[in-house]
Design an enzyme around this catalytic site. Structure first.
Site, short mmCIF file in Angstrom:
data_model
loop_
_atom_site.label_atom_id
_atom_site.label_comp_id
_atom_site.label_asym_id
_atom_site.label_seq_id
_atom_site.Cartn_x
_atom_site.Cartn_y
_atom_site.Cartn_z
N ASN A 9 0.87 -1.18 0.00
CA ASN A 9 0.00 0.00 0.00
C ASN A 9 0.91 1.23 0.00
O ASN A 9 1.48 1.57 1.03
CB ASN A 9 -0.89 -0.03 1.25
CG ASN A 9 -1.71 1.23 1.42
OD1 ASN A 9 -1.78 2.06 0.52
ND2 ASN A 9 -2.32 1.38 2.59
N LYS A 11 0.06 4.23 -0.33
CA LYS A 11 -0.58 5.45 0.22
C LYS A 11 -0.31 6.65 -0.69
O LYS A 11 -0.21 6.46 -1.90
CB LYS A 11 -0.11 5.69 1.67
CG LYS A 11 -0.25 4.43 2.51
CD LYS A 11 -0.09 4.66 3.99
CE LYS A 11 -0.22 3.33 4.72
NZ LYS A 11 -0.26 3.48 6.16
N HIS A 95 -9.76 1.42 4.58
CA HIS A 95 -8.51 1.57 5.34
C HIS A 95 -8.76 2.50 6.53
O HIS A 95 -9.54 3.45 6.44
CB HIS A 95 -7.42 2.13 4.44
CG HIS A 95 -6.07 2.08 5.05
ND1 HIS A 95 -5.65 3.03 5.98
CD2 HIS A 95 -5.05 1.21 4.92
CE1 HIS A 95 -4.42 2.72 6.36
NE2 HIS A 95 -4.03 1.62 5.74
N GLU A 97 -7.12 4.85 7.65
CA GLU A 97 -6.87 6.27 7.35
C GLU A 97 -8.08 6.90 6.66
O GLU A 97 -8.30 8.11 6.77
CB GLU A 97 -5.59 6.40 6.51
CG GLU A 97 -4.35 6.18 7.38
CD GLU A 97 -3.14 5.62 6.66
OE1 GLU A 97 -3.08 5.69 5.42
OE2 GLU A 97 -2.24 5.10 7.35
N GLU A 164 -5.70 -4.64 10.49
CA GLU A 164 -4.68 -3.62 10.71
C GLU A 164 -5.01 -2.85 11.98
O GLU A 164 -5.81 -1.90 11.95
CB GLU A 164 -4.64 -2.65 9.53
CG GLU A 164 -4.28 -3.30 8.21
CD GLU A 164 -3.70 -2.28 7.24
OE1 GLU A 164 -2.57 -2.51 6.78
OE2 GLU A 164 -4.35 -1.26 6.96
N GLY A 170 2.28 2.32 10.81
CA GLY A 170 3.30 3.36 10.70
C GLY A 170 3.99 3.70 12.00
O GLY A 170 4.71 4.70 12.07
N SER A 209 3.05 -2.03 10.40
CA SER A 209 4.48 -2.15 10.71
C SER A 209 5.06 -3.52 10.36
O SER A 209 5.94 -4.02 11.07
CB SER A 209 4.73 -1.80 12.17
OG SER A 209 4.37 -0.44 12.42
N GLY A 231 4.76 1.36 4.60
CA GLY A 231 6.09 1.94 4.43
C GLY A 231 7.12 1.01 3.80
O GLY A 231 7.87 1.42 2.91
P1 PGA Z 1 2.60 0.38 7.62
O1 PGA Z 1 1.14 0.63 6.97
O2 PGA Z 1 3.11 -0.93 7.04
O3 PGA Z 1 3.41 1.56 7.13
O4 PGA Z 1 2.44 0.33 9.07
C1 PGA Z 1 0.26 -0.44 6.75
C2 PGA Z 1 -1.03 0.06 6.16
O5 PGA Z 1 -1.51 1.14 6.58
O6 PGA Z 1 -1.62 -0.59 5.27
#
Ligand code: PGA
Length: 246
Positions: A9, A11, A95, A97, A164, A170, A209, A231
Site C-alpha cells: 500500500n 498510500k 482503510h 486512514e 490492521e 506506521g 508495521s 512503508g
Molecule cells: P505500515 O502501513 O506498514 O506503514 O504500518 C500499513 C497500512 O496502513 O496498510
C-alpha cells in the site's frame, strides 16, 4: 486452501520516478517466482503507468479506495470501473486512514466493496481497533463488528480482509503473535458465520508495521494469509524480503 497475498500500500507516495522500485520487484519475481500472490496498490495516478511498466509480470495492481457509485457527478472520486480500466484488479477498502480521516463507516466500506466487486475488482476490506479499544479489552468485539458490518452479504466473488490495528500502522509497534492469532481466528469465525464455506477461502492479511525483520514470524501465525504492507513496500529490497518470507 487460502492462497497468501502480499500487498503493498503505497498510500500518497509515488511519482513516475518510483516506478523503478516496482520494476525491480518484478525483475526479481521473474527470476524466482513468489510463493504468494503479490500486489502493489500505488496512488491512482500511477496505476496505468505501472500496468505498462509491469506488463507480463505476475504482480497485480490495486487501487487504494473506490467510489460506492458506478459513475456520475462525484467530483474527485474514482469508480471501480475506472480502476479496472487503468489496470487494477484489486482495491483496498475501508482503510483506517479513510475511516478516521474521512468518516467512513462499516456501511460505507460495505457499499464500496459491493461496487468494487460489481466492477470486477477484488476488495481488500480493512478492519482494526484503536489503542483505546484495545486497552479497554474490546479488540475482538470491535473487529468482529467491523467484519460483520463491512462484509458484502452472500458474496461469492474473491475478496480479502486485512486486520490492521490502528495503533500498529506506521508506528513500528505490532501486537504479540498470540494477539494477532486471536484476532485472525475471530475474523475467520465471523467470515464463516456470515458466508458459510465461502468464508473459508478469503485470505486474512495482517497489516501494521510489517517489515523484513518481523515478516516471517507474523506470516507463520495460524490464519495469517499474507500482509498489507505500507512503508516497507516503497523500496523493492524491503518489499521483496517480505514477499520471500512467505
Ligand atoms: P505500515 O502501513 O506498514 O506503514 O504500518 C500499513 C497500512 O496502513 O496498510
Amino acid at each position: 486452501m487460502v492462497t497468501p497475498l502480499i500487498a503493498g500500500n503505497w498510500k500518497m507516495n509515488g511519482l513516475g520516478e518510483n516506478l523503478a522500485e516496482a520494476e525491480a520487484t518484478a525483475r526479481s519475481l521473474a527470476e524466482t517466482p513468489a510463493k504468494a500472490r503479490v500486489a502493489i496498490c500505488p496512488p491512482t495516478t500511477l496505476i496505468s503507468r505501472m500496468a505498462e511498466a509491469l506488463r507480463g509480470s505476475a504482480i497485480e495492481l490495486g487501487g487504494q479506495d473506490c467510489s460506492p457509485e458506478p459513475s456520475g457527478a462525484f467530483t474527485g472520486d474514482i469508480s471501480g470501473a475506472m480502476l479496472r480500466d487503468a489496470g487494477a484488479r484489486l482495491v483496498i477498502i475501508g482503510h483506517s486512514e479513510r475511516r478516521a480521516g474521512y468518516g467512513e463507516s462499516d456501511a460505507t466500506a460495505q457499499a464500496k466493496a459491493r461496487a468494487a466487486i460489481a466492477a470486477g475488482l477484488e476488495p481488500i476490506v480493512c478492519v482494526g481497533e484503536t489503542l483505546e479499544e484495545r486497552k479497554s479489552g474490546r479488540a475482538v468485539e470491535i473487529v468482529t463488528a467491523q467484519v460483520e458490518g463491512s462484509l458484502v452479504p452472500s458474496v461469492t466473488a474473491p475478496f480479502a480482509v486485512a486486520y490492521e490495528p490502528v495503533w500498529a500502522i506506521g508506528t513500528g509497534l505490532t501486537p504479540t503473535l498470540a494477539g494477532i492469532e486471536e484476532i485472525h481466528a475471530a475474523i475467520r469465525a465471523a467470515l464463516v458465520r456470515g458466508l458459510g464455506e465461502a468464508g473459508r477461502t478469503a485470505p486474512i492479511l495482517y497489516g501494521g508495521s510489517v517489515k523484513p525483520a518481523n515478516a516471517a514470524e507474523i506470516l507463520a501465525v495460524p490464519e495469517v494469509g499474507g500482509a498489507l504492507v505500507g512503508g516497507a513496500s516503497l523500496k523493492a529490497a524491503d518489499f521483496l524480503a517480505i514477499i520471500r518470507a512467505v
